[in-house]
Design an enzyme around this catalytic site. Sequence first.
Site, PDB file in Angstrom:
ATOM      1  N   ARG A   1       0.689  -1.064   0.353  1.00  0.00           N
ATOM      2  CA  ARG A   1       0.414  -0.143  -0.575  1.00  0.00           C
ATOM      3  C   ARG A   1       1.052   1.214  -0.549  1.00  0.00           C
ATOM      4  O   ARG A   1       0.319   2.020  -0.462  1.00  0.00           O
ATOM      5  CB  ARG A   1      -1.195  -0.153   1.092  1.00  0.00           C
ATOM      6  CG  ARG A   1      -2.061  -0.816   1.044  1.00  0.00           C
ATOM      7  CD  ARG A   1      -3.179  -1.302   2.140  1.00  0.00           C
ATOM      8  NE  ARG A   1      -3.987  -1.871   2.294  1.00  0.00           N
ATOM      9  CZ  ARG A   1      -5.297  -2.137   2.701  1.00  0.00           C
ATOM     10  NH1 ARG A   1      -5.067  -1.948   3.837  1.00  0.00           N
ATOM     11  NH2 ARG A   1      -6.353  -2.888   2.434  1.00  0.00           N
TER      12      ARG A   1
ATOM     13  N   LYS B   1     -21.150 -16.880  -0.342  1.00  0.00           N
ATOM     14  CA  LYS B   1     -21.740 -16.807  -0.378  1.00  0.00           C
ATOM     15  C   LYS B   1     -22.711 -16.265  -1.275  1.00  0.00           C
ATOM     16  O   LYS B   1     -21.729 -15.620  -1.605  1.00  0.00           O
ATOM     17  CB  LYS B   1     -21.758 -16.354   1.480  1.00  0.00           C
ATOM     18  CG  LYS B   1     -21.425 -17.334   2.279  1.00  0.00           C
ATOM     19  CD  LYS B   1     -22.186 -16.747   3.657  1.00  0.00           C
ATOM     20  CE  LYS B   1     -22.241 -17.045   4.558  1.00  0.00           C
ATOM     21  NZ  LYS B   1     -21.544 -16.486   6.019  1.00  0.00           N
TER      22      LYS B   1
ATOM     23  N   GLY C   1     -10.589  -9.205  -2.222  1.00  0.00           N
ATOM     24  CA  GLY C   1      -9.824  -9.589  -1.449  1.00  0.00           C
ATOM     25  C   GLY C   1      -9.191 -10.837  -1.703  1.00  0.00           C
ATOM     26  O   GLY C   1      -8.295 -11.392  -2.441  1.00  0.00           O
TER      27      GLY C   1
ATOM     28  N   GLY D   1     -13.453  -3.044  -0.989  1.00  0.00           N
ATOM     29  CA  GLY D   1     -15.125  -2.909   0.244  1.00  0.00           C
ATOM     30  C   GLY D   1     -15.166  -2.132  -1.135  1.00  0.00           C
ATOM     31  O   GLY D   1     -16.085  -1.598  -1.927  1.00  0.00           O
TER      32      GLY D   1
HETATM   33  P1  AMP Z   1     -15.752 -14.291  -0.282  1.00  0.00           P
HETATM   34  O1  AMP Z   1     -15.095 -13.895   0.849  1.00  0.00           O
HETATM   35  O2  AMP Z   1     -17.074 -14.849  -0.144  1.00  0.00           O
HETATM   36  O3  AMP Z   1     -15.028 -14.026  -1.516  1.00  0.00           O
HETATM   37  O4  AMP Z   1     -14.987 -16.443  -0.272  1.00  0.00           O
HETATM   38  C1  AMP Z   1     -13.712 -16.574  -0.143  1.00  0.00           C
HETATM   39  C2  AMP Z   1     -14.410 -17.938   0.144  1.00  0.00           C
HETATM   40  O5  AMP Z   1     -15.097 -18.601  -0.159  1.00  0.00           O
HETATM   41  C3  AMP Z   1     -12.516 -18.679   0.262  1.00  0.00           C
HETATM   42  O6  AMP Z   1     -11.971 -18.205   1.154  1.00  0.00           O
HETATM   43  C4  AMP Z   1     -13.125 -19.999  -0.079  1.00  0.00           C
HETATM   44  O7  AMP Z   1     -12.008 -20.598   0.594  1.00  0.00           O
HETATM   45  C5  AMP Z   1     -14.123 -19.793   0.035  1.00  0.00           C
HETATM   46  N1  AMP Z   1     -15.365 -20.792  -0.897  1.00  0.00           N
HETATM   47  C6  AMP Z   1     -15.027 -21.005  -2.456  1.00  0.00           C
HETATM   48  N2  AMP Z   1     -15.454 -22.069  -2.886  1.00  0.00           N
HETATM   49  C7  AMP Z   1     -15.998 -23.192  -2.129  1.00  0.00           C
HETATM   50  C8  AMP Z   1     -16.341 -23.928  -1.540  1.00  0.00           C
HETATM   51  N3  AMP Z   1     -16.930 -24.745  -2.596  1.00  0.00           N
HETATM   52  N4  AMP Z   1     -17.152 -24.359  -0.586  1.00  0.00           N
HETATM   53  C9  AMP Z   1     -16.245 -23.498   0.989  1.00  0.00           C
HETATM   54  N5  AMP Z   1     -16.172 -22.217   0.551  1.00  0.00           N
HETATM   55  C10 AMP Z   1     -15.542 -22.235  -0.839  1.00  0.00           C
END
Ligand code: AMP
Length: 419
Positions: A35, A220, A376, A399
């Site tokens: 950064r 999610k 991230g 963000g």
């Molecule tokens: P996000 O912060 O929502 O972008 O999610 C990123 C996280 O999603 C990472 O740490 C991944 O390990 C997790 N992730 C991706 N695919 C899966 C999956 N099939 N099952 C569980 N976690 C997942």
Amino acid sequence: MQTIDKFNFAGKKTFVRVDFNVPLDENSVITDDNRIRAALPTLKKILADGGSIIIASHMGRPKKNPDLKYSLKAILPRVSELLGVDVKFANDCMGEETAALAAGLKPGEALLLENLRFYAEEEGKPRGEFANDDEKNAAKKVLNESQKKFTETLASYADCYVNDAFGTAHRAHASTALIAKYFDENNKMFGMLMEKEVIAVQKVMTDTARPFTAIMGGSKVSSKIEIIENLLTKVDNLIIAGGMTYTFTKALGGKIGNSICENDKLDLALELIEKAKANKVNLVLAVDAKIADAFSNDANTQFVAVGEIPDGWEGLDIGPETEKIFGDVIKASKTILWNGPTGVFEFDNFTSGSRSVGDAIVEATKNGAFSLVGGGDSVACVNKFGLYDGVSYVSTGGGALLEAIEGRILPGIEAIRGY
Ligand code: AMP
């Protein structure tokens, strides 16, 4: 609108808002100085012109003033080293002493202010516990008044204002947005990093070359609903990957075993599928998965159709057929946005899908596509797989980037472009 490349900073004092919120270890040693490096082109241009700089940043989430665990003094030696000048330090971003230090700056000199967030006025959020909303609102009113004074004081140090902190552009804070109104439009501008971010977002969201493909991964659906909804009005192809795959699969009647799933979002998944149809967006879902009998890198694995995951097993990445389908869509695209991995890329045995998406993006980019990677975990993927130089732009603002993709107006950008 004023631009930094045209502006001559000679003999001027410039207030530069940067994002020096770098990670420190328990001994206050910087563990990643990216950064700071990211702001160097802006800071060096000002000094090279013969200007002087008042550098301002936040660090962490201090709860009081001072909260020395979050002192920017810890990073002063590295800032001096990288900038190549002996940067002075103000122990407080307010006060007469600081005003005198700023006033005394000569061309080519730089002053780093102590953490802006030592003052609640920076964020405009009252501190402490409140018995009820009335009390909180009263505290907020008092704070709003003192925030004006705070902002005015920061502005009084300088002749011009540069915002190079894209990471906080989605916050309407004193130093990121409110301060801009104390400078006329010729004397406020984006820094070089911020300019690159703004142009990258614009290339993807506004001046879009088609076809436009977005790859949304991560764990999610719930955290990405607004982004997906906004993207459904913009993209030609929307690839859904990662953990959210299984909410869609279940909603469509598939068997997902123990895969991650948001059962309260099944209807939403169906609505998004309908919305895609209505908007003529090609929604691309996985057809196969690499499944595991435990959430572990060492679990037993097999490939199955995405809606036929046996009980006791869970999908941790996409399978080879899906890799091919996603890859073909990506390689035929002219604008690409990637946010979120296709699987649990932290486990080495489940990186293949994310790597294949990254490789396809690099190939498309070689063939003239514009690719933006942000958020991230996708940035972590790009770094892990050594693809950084193969994509058009990797955003520094988690963000802020996500809010821009949601279609929101970012206060830090509006403040410079005009109210
Ligand atoms: P996000 O912060 O929502 O972008 O999610 C990123 C996280 O999603 C990472 O740490 C991944 O390990 C997790 N992730 C991706 N695919 C899966 C999956 N099939 N099952 C569980 N976690 C997942």
